[in-house]
Design an enzyme around this catalytic site. Structure first.
Site, PDB file in Angstrom:
ATOM      1  N   HIS A 158       0.813  -1.288   0.044  1.00  0.00           N
ATOM      2  CA  HIS A 158       0.083  -0.208  -0.067  1.00  0.00           C
ATOM      3  C   HIS A 158       0.887   1.322  -0.161  1.00  0.00           C
ATOM      4  O   HIS A 158       1.885   1.314   0.825  1.00  0.00           O
ATOM      5  CB  HIS A 158      -0.910   0.032   1.152  1.00  0.00           C
ATOM      6  N   ARG A 168      -6.239  10.267  -1.015  1.00  0.00           N
ATOM      7  CA  ARG A 168      -5.789  10.740  -2.095  1.00  0.00           C
ATOM      8  C   ARG A 168      -7.122  10.812  -2.989  1.00  0.00           C
ATOM      9  O   ARG A 168      -7.057  11.855  -3.961  1.00  0.00           O
ATOM     10  CB  ARG A 168      -4.672   9.736  -2.793  1.00  0.00           C
TER      11      ARG A 168
END
Lengths: 524, 201
Positions: free
Chosen positions: A311, A331
């Protein structure tokens, strides 16, 4: 290009971050980004398996030693025996969903879990569940996104079933009383996951997994399902090639118990705590590939043993949070990644393997923020996100902001220092559309199973697998159980395994399932 | 290096790591108290006394940084369960007050002693939650408990044994049951009934 000597220290880089007013955008995505920087592609990390169904296939070195390990089982110390229709091994999201679905058919169900019910990777999941809800979207598009992001390695029929059953499974969760974020009209809100064509990740703040797990635990406590906490499985039982139950170890009394079952569902989760390639991990303490080693010894075929998800945004500073994840939701909401010079260097919503490889590239080429000679990272620009959308951190990301409560970090004021963290086992036990492995009577669901993510998983597809295929698997295992009798308590698979090991794995002194990471000094 | 006492043993730890990391690195890891290491599973509750204070506080061991002279003791988690409410919350939802007094009768005995609030490692004002429940302000009560990790410390701190953690989940499940199913989800379910996925890309 800078060289490695130009790395900026944490304080200098933070200074630099505050000076740079407009962030330049230096996107640099070469065709060889993954080959050059993604850990999956490093040639020296894999080995070939010497024994078992996948003999001759590639497997990451750390996992190979666990898969080819001996069993801790010793028949002398068995204390008791119990009978159930369906035995579920693992008490995370997938295990609970499968157990509830099996019990809906009237079956007698037992969950045995190594930690306590709910201690899992599910409870930490923040981003949400990917499932089609809006009209511009379609299950075909969700399928295409998933297959493309898997590098065409996902099992198509199983993936299609998972996606097809997604919306219905969300309804099932809401009927159980799970809360999702909605707009003023009560419609589900959606986030856009990296690599997805449309926004289709439904969520509850950054507490999606926590809320899911609380509701599943509550539903379980209202059901007839029995739960054994702190009771891992150490070996499976076989009778003529069929799985007929398992041997459980009670961690508190240190006694062994036999559970004879008509169907067995492995839902033991992933393997982050094996720390492949020495990476830190976002996984809970029990993610030690237990289910893979149990299934492999019994003859179940595995797949994509060389593919893991790193990740992109694992916290690396301060060290107390090392490995802790910051959700992709940030994000998705607009937070940028910046190198030590304050430059953007990747489209933040590319799929996770690409974003991670880009971060590693920055750090290996002198553009990382240096904490020590071995630890480097890049910024996740949370203050800028907060500036553009005031209040968003507090309202949508309370789990992240709770870290500010103990003054550990302050995401509204300072950017978060991140580096890829070992997050998810893309492969696992091969399953058919009903969740059954290649061994009759042995099912698998959740992270331990393989096939729907290929070589790269999309955000929100793990929880989708948990609920969608978890239900299918639980139901089918229960239906099968109605038509079979209890088998014998057999260990012939183990005799065969041990003699193969003696011939072909002389140097392997491991015992598995490991149950706990090596730094726990756990002894059988 | 920081010196602290964990479960009665003196341990030297690097600064800036969590109490549970210090325990693991010292080699005396307690397998039954470690869980997600992420502040959400509620397995690593601790009592902590700082060198400079006389009071005892409760925290999660994975979210607590080591400090010189700190004394820490891990608390076992016995997984408290609530009374069974056989019906689905949806059916009970219309009569939340009656259902609440049947399932969580201790609520009315709240002494407002603050024990629950002081014990919550997530900083939830649990006592205020109980006040809101008594005042039937269920939506605000529900929001207060969104970050609850079911560590059971509030229940153990309560002289009346109010199960605030289970009450929070019960209330949320009931409130969700009261609302209509999201229409974009229902439309999606109807739409895809007639759709088939072409797996031949």
């Amino acid at each position: 290009m800078n060289n490695a000597a130009d790395h900026l220290s944490f304080d200098m880089a933070l200074e630099r971050y505050k000076e740079v007013k407009s962030k330049p955008f230096r996107i640099n995505e070469s065709d060889t980004l993954l080959q050059d920087y993604h850990p999956d592609y490093a040639a020296d990390q894999t080995t070939n398996l010497n024994i078992g169904v996948n003999k001759g296939e590639h497997c990451v070195t750390e996992l190979a030693s666990i898969l080819q390990a001996d069993s801790p089982f010793d028949s002398k110390s068995i204390c008791s025996e119990e009978f159930v229709d369906v035995l579920v091994i693992g008490g995370g999201g997938a295990g609970c969903v499968a157990a509830l679905s099996a019990a809906e058919t009237g079956s007698n169900v037992l969950i045995a879990t190594k930690l306590k019910l709910g201690d899992s990777n599910t409870v930490m999941a923040e981003g949400g569940i990917q499932s089609v809800v809006n009209s511009e979207d379609s299950i075909q598009q969700h399928f295409t996104d998933t297959i493309q992001s898997s590098y065409f390695r996902a099992e198509k029929e199983v993936t299609a079933k998972m996606i097809q059953n997604g919306p219905e499974s969300i309804r099932w969760l809401i009927e159980l009383g799970m809360k999702f974020d909605t707009d003023d009209d009560g419609n589900l809100l959606v986030r856009k996951g990296g690599g997805a064509t449309f926004s289709r990740v439904v969520y509850f703040k950054d507490y999606t997994g926590l809320e899911l797990m609380r509701v599943l635990r509550s539903a379980l406590s209202q059901s007839s399902i029995s739960v054994l906490n702190h009771t891992p499985v150490v070996e499976l039982l076989s009778d003529n090639g069929r799985c007929t139950g398992a041997v459980l170890l009670d961690l508190e009394s240190r006694t062994l118990k036999i559970i004879r079952a008509k169907s067995v569902i492995l839902a033991t989760g992933g393997s982050g705590r094996v720390h492949i390639n020495n990476f830190p991990t976002s996984n809970h303490i029990g993610a030690t590939a237990d289910g893979l080693s149990l299934a492999y010894r019994l003859g179940a075929k595995l797949r994509e043993l060389d593919s893991f998800q790193y990740h992109p945004t694992g916290i690396i500073y301060p060290e107390s949070l090392a490995g802790t994840l910051v959700t992709e939701g940030l994000r998705s909401a607009g937070a940028c990644l910046l190198n030590a010079q304050g430059e953007r260097f990747v489209d933040e919503l590319k799929s996770r393997d690409i974003v991670s490889a880009a971060i590693i590239r920055e750090c290996e080429n002198g553009r990382g923020v240096e904490l020590s000679s071995t630890v480097k990272g890049v910024w996740l620009d949370t203050p800028e996100l907060e500036k553009n959308k005031p209040g968003i951190l507090k309202n949508q990301f309370p789990k992240l902001m709770s870290l500010a409560k103990n003054n550990i970090i302050n995401p509204t004021k300072d950017p978060i220092l991140v580096y890829p963290t070992l997050h998810y086992q893309n492969g696992g036990i091969c399953i058919d559309v009903n969740g059954e492995s290649t061994v009759p009577g042995l099912y698998s669901t959740g992270e331990v199973s393989g096939g729907v993510h290929g070589k790269n998983r999309l955000m929100g597809n793990a929880l989708l697998e948990v609920i969608s295929l978890g239900r299918v698997t639980g139901k089918h295992a229960a239906i099968t159980a109605k038509d079979v009798d209890y088998g014998e308590v057999g260990f012939s698979h183990l005799d065969k395994w041990r003699s193969e090991r003696q011939q072909l794995c002389k140097d392997n002194n491991e015992v598995a399932p490991k149950l706990f990471p090596t730094y726990f000094n756990f002894r059988y | 290096v920081v010196e602290l006492i964990i479960n009665g043993k003196t341990i030297s730890a690097k600064p800036q790591i969590s109490v549970i990391q210090a325990l693991i690195e010292s080699g005396v890891s307690d397998v039954l108290n470690a869980g997600c290491l992420n502040g959400v599973c509620g397995s690593c509750s601790v009592f902590v006394k700082y060198a400079e204070s006389s009071g005892i506080e409760t925290e999660l061991g994975c979210q607590l940084m080591v400090k010189e002279g700190m004394q820490v003791s891990f608390v076992p988690n016995f997984l408290s369960v609530s009374e069974k409410y056989q019906s689905k919350p949806k059916q009970a939802a219309l009569e939340i007050p009656a259902a609440l007094s049947e399932l969580f009768p201790q609520v009315d005995s709240c002494r407002q002693c603050g024990g629950c609030t002081n014990s919550c490692p997530k900083g939830i004002d649990v006592e205020h939650f109980i006040k809101l429940v008594i005042a039937t302000d269920y939506n605000r009560a529900d929001e207060l408990m969104e970050s609850c990790v079911m560590c059971d410390l509030c229940e153990s701190a309560c002289p009346e044994k109010i199960q605030s953690q289970h009450l929070g989940v019960y209330l949320r499940r009931s409130l969700v049951g009261l609302k209509p199913m999201p229409s974009n989800l229902l439309n999606s379910i109807n739409r895809i009934k007639s759709q088939e996925i072409n797996t031949d890309l």
